[in-house]
Motif scaffolding. Sequence first.
Motif, PDB file in Angstrom:
ATOM      1  N   LEU A 195       0.809  -1.228   0.000  1.00 41.36           N
ATOM      2  CA  LEU A 195       0.000   0.000   0.000  1.00 41.36           C
ATOM      3  C   LEU A 195       0.839   1.273   0.000  1.00 41.36           C
ATOM      4  O   LEU A 195       0.354   2.334  -0.366  1.00 41.36           O
ATOM      5  N   ILE A 196       2.103   1.151   0.394  1.00 35.67           N
ATOM      6  CA  ILE A 196       2.953   2.339   0.313  1.00 35.67           C
ATOM      7  C   ILE A 196       3.121   2.740  -1.158  1.00 35.67           C
ATOM      8  O   ILE A 196       3.161   3.913  -1.498  1.00 35.67           O
ATOM      9  N   THR A 197       3.179   1.746  -2.027  1.00 37.78           N
ATOM     10  CA  THR A 197       3.280   1.995  -3.472  1.00 37.78           C
ATOM     11  C   THR A 197       1.945   2.482  -4.017  1.00 37.78           C
ATOM     12  O   THR A 197       1.887   3.442  -4.788  1.00 37.78           O
ATOM     13  N   HIS A 198       0.874   1.812  -3.603  1.00 48.93           N
ATOM     14  CA  HIS A 198      -0.470   2.210  -4.055  1.00 48.93           C
ATOM     15  C   HIS A 198      -0.736   3.678  -3.744  1.00 48.93           C
ATOM     16  O   HIS A 198      -1.394   4.388  -4.516  1.00 48.93           O
ATOM     17  N   ASN A 199      -0.169   4.154  -2.629  1.00 53.71           N
ATOM     18  CA  ASN A 199      -0.428   5.522  -2.176  1.00 53.71           C
ATOM     19  C   ASN A 199       0.158   6.576  -3.113  1.00 53.71           C
ATOM     20  O   ASN A 199      -0.174   7.749  -3.011  1.00 53.71           O
ATOM     21  N   MET A 200       1.018   6.171  -4.023  1.00 58.71           N
ATOM     22  CA  MET A 200       1.568   7.148  -4.958  1.00 58.71           C
ATOM     23  C   MET A 200       1.075   6.983  -6.398  1.00 58.71           C
ATOM     24  O   MET A 200       1.360   7.820  -7.252  1.00 58.71           O
TER      25      MET A 200
END
Lengths: 208, 163
Positions: free
Chosen positions: B3-8
């Motif tokens: 989700l850290i990737t999804h957040n961008m």
Amino acid sequence: MKLKQLEGFLGDLQQFSNPKVELEQYPTGPHIASRMLFTAENSYGDISDKVVADFGCGCGTLSAAAALLDASCVIGFDVDPQSLETATLNAEELEVEIDFVQCDVTKLELKGQVVDTVVMNPPFGTRKKGADMEFLSAAMKVASRAVYSLHKTSTREHIKRAALRDFNAKSAEVICELRYDLPKLYKFHKRKEVDIAVDLWRFEPRQN
Amino acid sequence: MRLITHNMLSCNIKGVKNGFPLKIEAEKVIEKEVDFNPDFLRHMFAKIEWKALVEAARSMGYAELPEDSPDATVIESADETFLRKLHHALLELHLEEGALVCPETGRKFPVNKGIPNMLLHEDEVKQTVCIDLRKGNEPTRIRSPKDRVLMQDVCIDLSLQVP
């Protein structure tokens, strides 16, 4: 981790099985990759505990190096699904966590200021003219701390001018000059091996 | 994909005004433990889009994050309960199979073996144009950063994006 150790790990990674010439797929050798990331961490603290993005990650060599140097989060971006498959295997072999995204980084608009550092070995623009500049432009929009990139020494003045004038760079420094040894990868390569002079750049974006 | 990737990630199809955040259609989610780093999490907390994260985590089956983003005292406190939840949501949930969906167009970006495919089709890519004063205000396509530099003396408004 010591430099030699890092270089050793990177040397064991799988590389392109069927490199695509139009994407300028060349492996980033363990010698260059280890020195690039080691310098980024030891001289500037730009890797450990940071969010690191690898633009045009290919088989994930730079991503792997970032993960081994304790980046808290590494994300690799590339357009080619086969390379990303190899990159995934490499990450599994090393038992490091790397997220991979299939996309064209030059068309991507990443939200927010999450990414600290961008590392990349971009295409030099020999197949698609201006590709090196497009990658740099994209990286400078995304990184909040620094961008590390490799470009041909012959383009040095051009890169510096473009970075400072057009790509929002606060600073643009050549950290060192390296010899990039390209093995005979493609049919049109005449010589068995060729050495290209490349600059390792560090760019700092202006804070918004 | 975590989700850290999804957040961008957002949808970059031309004409789309609000392609963030991408909705998650989760078909296969796995959990992998990683080391807890509270300092990193405190640093990250200020930079992430909170609502997007809460919604995304829920789509992945994790509903422990508070709806409203907590204030600074909770983050700075020694009590790590909240940070542990943030850690889990941001770094330990992996979307292996499913799709990311554009909130505006409904376009699905498939996720296979943890890798989202964000490649756009030819007709979905934005064209950047400028108005070339030499050509009587005719829009001229800017193909590359080099074009942009060449055009800056003869064009007004180098940032027009055409649908």
